[in-house]
Design an enzyme around this catalytic site. Structure first.
Site, PDB file in Angstrom:
ATOM      1  N   ARG A  41       3.330  -2.685   0.644  1.00 49.10           N
ATOM      2  CA  ARG A  41       3.199  -1.427   1.387  1.00 49.10           C
ATOM      3  C   ARG A  41       4.420  -0.546   1.163  1.00 49.10           C
ATOM      4  O   ARG A  41       4.306   0.681   1.038  1.00 49.10           O
ATOM      5  CB  ARG A  41       2.984  -1.696   2.873  1.00 49.10           C
ATOM      6  CG  ARG A  41       2.771  -0.409   3.667  1.00 49.10           C
ATOM      7  CD  ARG A  41       2.487  -0.668   5.125  1.00 49.10           C
ATOM      8  NE  ARG A  41       1.110  -1.087   5.320  1.00 49.10           N
ATOM      9  CZ  ARG A  41       0.744  -2.251   5.828  1.00 49.10           C
ATOM     10  NH1 ARG A  41       1.663  -3.126   6.177  1.00 49.10           N
ATOM     11  NH2 ARG A  41      -0.518  -2.550   5.985  1.00 49.10           N
ATOM     12  N   GLY A  42       5.601  -1.141   1.102  1.00 40.15           N
ATOM     13  CA  GLY A  42       6.805  -0.355   0.861  1.00 40.15           C
ATOM     14  C   GLY A  42       6.775   0.340  -0.483  1.00 40.15           C
ATOM     15  O   GLY A  42       7.201   1.506  -0.609  1.00 40.15           O
TER      16      GLY A  42
END
Length: 644
Positions: A271-272
Site C-alpha cells: 500500500r505504501g
C-alpha cells in the site's frame, strides 16, 4: 464564520501539500495529521473544503449521490436531474455513536408506524471530506466501521431490522495528539499520507502567525478578501491538476525508486508503494508537469512512508533524518538502471522522513534494523538522553542497561467489567461501551435501547415492551509500576532484568491504551519517576536510565504508589488501577511497616501484582508476604524467550 484561508497558513507547508495532494487525487487515501494542539491542524482541514471543486449530484438526493450510484434510498436513476453543490465537509465528533456514524432506523417516522432508514455521517460525507478530530481516541467499534467503509467505499448497515448498503467514498482526514495515545495499526495504514506538525521555532514566523490570526478574528470577511486572489488561484490549480493527473506518466526509473525505498525501509505490504506513486503523480499534476520527476518522488515518499516505517514505538527515536533520503538514494547506485531524471528535492522535503511519527508495532516483532534488537527480540540499549525526572546517578551507583526478561502480562487483568475509558485491557460495561445487541429490560432500566423498543412495540409488544442495550467493549486502566532501585537490586543484575521486563510491559500498555505511572524507591525515599499519562517513550527512557544504589525504603515506595492511585481515582473515578510492585524484598521489616503499606496499596488499587525478583541461594521471601498483605497476586520474573 468564514473558514481561515489555506493560503494564509504560515509555517506548515508540508501539511498544506499533503492536503492538496488528496484534493487532486482522492484515491491517495486521506491524510493523518499528528501534532500538538494549536498547530493549524483543524484550520487547514476546514480551509481545504472551500477549495475543492463542486460535485455534481442528483437534485432530489439530500446528499452528494450522483445518478447511477447506490444511495441510502436505493439506486439513483440514471436520468435524474443533476446540479452542482459544494463538496461536503463532515466532522465525526469524539462522542458519536455507531448509529450516528453508519445510520439507523428513523425514529421520527418509526413513531408513526413507518419503517425507514436515517442515513449517518458516512452518507453525508460521500464525495467530500470526513474529518475525525482526535482519531486515536475513537472507540474500537467506531474504528472498525470506519475502516470497513474507508477500505471498501461502501457503508453497510445490518441492525435493528435495518438492511441498507450505499456508496461511501470520502477523503478521510484525521488529527491526533500523540501524547494522548497511539492509533491502531490497522487504521494507521489506511491513511494514505502522514504529516507531523510542530510549533515553528522561528520567532519571526510565530509573530506572523499571531498577526494573521488576530486579524482574522477581528474581521474574518476582510481577512478572507485579503487572500481571495490566492485562494482563487489555488482552487483553479487544484481543478487543473484533477483534470491532468490521469495523464501524468510515472517512468519506470521513478517507480523503481519508490519500490526500492519501500523494500529497504521494510514497509509492510505494497500500500505504501501505491500511495507514494499516486502522490508523486498528484504533485507532478499540481506543478503542471507531464511526467513524474525525482523531486516529486522524494516529496511524495516523505509523506507516504514516514508513518509506515517499522520501528520500536518506545525506542525514543523516530529514525534518522537521512534514513528515507538514503533509501531513495540507494536506488541511484543500481548499475543496470539509467540515472534518474529530475531535480533535487526542495528544501525541507526530507523533514517528512522523520516527521509523521511511527506506527505502533505488533508486540514481539523485531525492528527493521538488525542493530536495534537482540536475537530474543528485546531492544539493545541505545543512546538516550536522561529524562528530567530520572534520578541522578551518584558515585558508587550502577546504571545497567536492560537485560532480557518478561513479566506475566496475561496476569494483568481485572475481574468483572469496569466503566473506565476506552482501551484494550479489561472488559468494560456501562453507557460508554459499544452497544452490540438488545434484550428485554426492566421498567427501571437506565440504558434503554430506543430503536429496539420502538421496533418491539411496532411488532405488537405493547406499551410494556422495553428493550435495553447489551454492551461490550474494553477499558484502559492505570498501571502504577512500583520499582525497587535499591543497591540490592544491582546484585546479580536484578534491576537490569527488571528494566527489560518493564519495557515489555510498556509496549503492552502502549497497545492497550493504558495510562502508566512509575514510582521508584531507593536510598533517600520514593520518587515519582513518570507521572500518569506521560508519553510512553518518555517512560521507556526513564526506565533505561534508572540507576541502582542505596538502601531499600520499601514502605515509602508502597505508600507513594497508594497516594498516587488515590489521587488519580479522584481525578478519573471510573478508571481502575493495577499496581505492579517489582522488588527483591531484601529489607528488614521488624515493625511490619512494609506489610502495612502493602495493605494500604491493596485498598487503593483495584488489583496488586507483586513480582518477586529475588534469586540466589539465600532468600528472605518478603515478596510473598507483601502480596498476601495487599490481597494481590505473586509472580516471578520469567526469563526471556529464546530466539526461534
Amino acid at each position: 464564520m468564514r473558514p481561515y484561508p489555506v493560503s494564509a497558513i504560515v509555517g506548515q507547508e508540508q501539511l498544506v501539500e499533503a492536503l492538496l495532494i488528496n484534493a487532486v487525487a482522492p484515491d491517495v487515501g486521506g491524510v493523518l495529521i499528528r501534532g500538538e494542539r494549536g498547530t493549524a491542524k483543524s484550520t487547514a482541514v476546514r480551509g481545504l473544503a472551500a477549495l475543492l471543486p463542486p460535485v455534481v449530484a442528483a437534485v432530489d438526493e439530500p446528499f452528494a449521490f450522483a445518478p447511477g450510484e447506490r444511495a441510502p434510498g436505493g439506486l439513483v436513476p440514471h436520468t435524474a436531474a443533476v446540479a452542482e453543490r459544494p463538496a461536503p465537509l463532515v466532522e465525526l465528533p469524539l462522542g458519536a455513536t455507531l448509529d450516528r456514524l453508519v445510520g439507523a432506523l428513523d425514529l421520527g417516522r418509526a413513531l408513526s408506524g413507518e419503517h425507514a432508514f436515517e442515513p449517518g455521517l458516512l452518507a453525508r460525507a460521500h464525495r467530500g471530506i470526513l474529518y475525525v478530530d482526535e482519531v486515536n481516541l475513537l472507540p474500537d467499534h467506531l474504528v472498525d466501521a470506519l475502516l470497513d467503509a474507508a477500505a471498501s467505499g461502501v457503508a453497510r448497515v445490518e441492525r435493528d431490522a435495518v438492511s441498507v448498503e450505499h456508496e461511501a467514498r470520502f477523503l478521510l482526514v484525521g488529527t491526533m495528539n500523540v501524547e494522548e495515545g497511539e492509533l491502531r495499526p490497522q487504521l494507521l495504514d489506511r491513511f494514505g499520507l502522514g504529516v507531523e506538525v510542530g510549533t515553528p521555532e522561528d520567532p519571526a514566523v510565530r509573530a506572523e502567525i499571531v498577526r494573521r490570526r488576530l486579524a482574522y478574528e477581528r474581521d474574518p470577511a476582510a481577512f478572507a478578501r485579503r487572500f481571495e486572489a490566492q485562494e482563487r488561484a489555488l482552487a483553479e490549480r487544484i481543478a487543473r491538476a484533477r483534470r491532468h493527473v490521469d495523464g501524468v506518466r510515472l517512468p519506470d526509473r521513478e517507480l523503481l525508486r519508490i519500490t526500492g525505498a519501500c523494500a529497504r525501509l521494510g514497509v509492510d505490504g505494497v500500500r505504501g508503494d501505491i500511495v507514494a506513486a499516486r502522490a508523486a503523480r498528484a504533485l507532478a499534476a499540481l506543478a503542471g508537469a507531464d511526467e513524474v520527476a525525482e523531486g516529486h518522488v522524494r516529496r511524495a515518499a516523505a509523506l507516504a512512508l514516514a508513518h509506515r516505517r517499522r520501528r520500536d514505538p518506545l525506542d525514543g527515536r523516530i529514525g534518522a533524518d537521512d534514513e528515507l533520503e538514503r533509501a531513495l538514494r540507494d536506488g541511484d547506485e543500481r548499475p543496470d538502471q539509467p540515472p534518474p531524471a529530475g531535480g533535487a528535492a526542495p528544501s525541507g522535503a526530507s523533514n517528512g522522513a522523520s516527521a509523521a511519527g511511527s506506527p505502533s508495532r505488533t508486540p514481539g516483532r523485531a525492528p527493521a534494523s538488525g542493530s536495534d534488537a537482540r536475537a530474543d527480540g528485546s531492544p539493545r540499549p541505545g543512546p538516550a538522553s536522561p529524562p528530567a525526572s530520572a534520578p541522578h546517578a551518584r558515585a558508587g551507583e550502577r546504571r545497567d542497561p536492560p537485560a532480557p526478561a518478561r513479566l506475566p502480562l496475561d496476569a494483568l487483568r481485572l475481574p468483572g467489567a469496569g466503566r473506565g475509558p476506552h482501551g484494550r485491557r479489561t472488559r468494560a460495561a456501562g453507557p460508554d461501551a459499544g452497544a452490540i445487541d438488545s434484550r428485554p429490560a426492566p421498567a427501571d432500566s437506565a440504558d434503554l435501547a430506543i430503536v429496539a423498543t420502538l421496533r418491539a412495540r411496532l411488532a405488537g409488544g405493547g406499551a410494556a415492551a422495553l428493550r435495553e442495550h447489551v454492551r461490550a467493549g474494553r477499558e484502559g486502566v492505570l498501571l502504577c509500576l512500583v520499582v525497587d532501585a535499591s543497591g540490592s537490586m544491582g546484585a546479580r543484575r536484578r534491576l537490569a532484568r527488571v528494566k527489560g521486563a518493564l519495557l515489555g510491559l510498556l509496549r503492552d500498555a502502549y497497545a492497550r491504551r493504558d495510562r502508566v505511572a512509575i514510582v521508584c524507591f531507593r536510598d533517600g525515599g520514593a520518587q515519582l519517576l513518570v507521572r500518569p499519562g506521560a508519553p510512553l517513550e518518555r517512560a521507556a527512557a526513564a526506565v533505561r536510565e534508572l540507576p541502582t544504589g542505596g538502601r531499600t525504603p520499601l514502605a515509602a515506595g508502597l505508600d507513594a504508589a497508594a497516594e498516587l492511585v488515590r489521587r488519580e481515582a479522584a481525578r478519573e473515578p471510573e478508571r481502575r488501577a493495577i499496581a505492579v510492585v517489582l522488588t527483591d524484598g531484601r529489607v528488614a521489616d521488624p515493625r511490619g511497616e512494609a506489610l502495612a503499606a502493602a495493605g494500604r496499596l491493596g485498598r487503593a488499587a483495584a488489583a496488586v501484582h507483586v513480582i518477586d525478583t529475588e534469586d540466589g541461594p539465600v532468600r528472605l521471601g518478603l515478596a510473598a508476604a507483601l502480596a498476601s498483605a495487599a490481597g494481590g497476586r505473586l509472580d516471578t520474573l520469567h526469563p526471556a524467550r529464546s530466539a526461534a
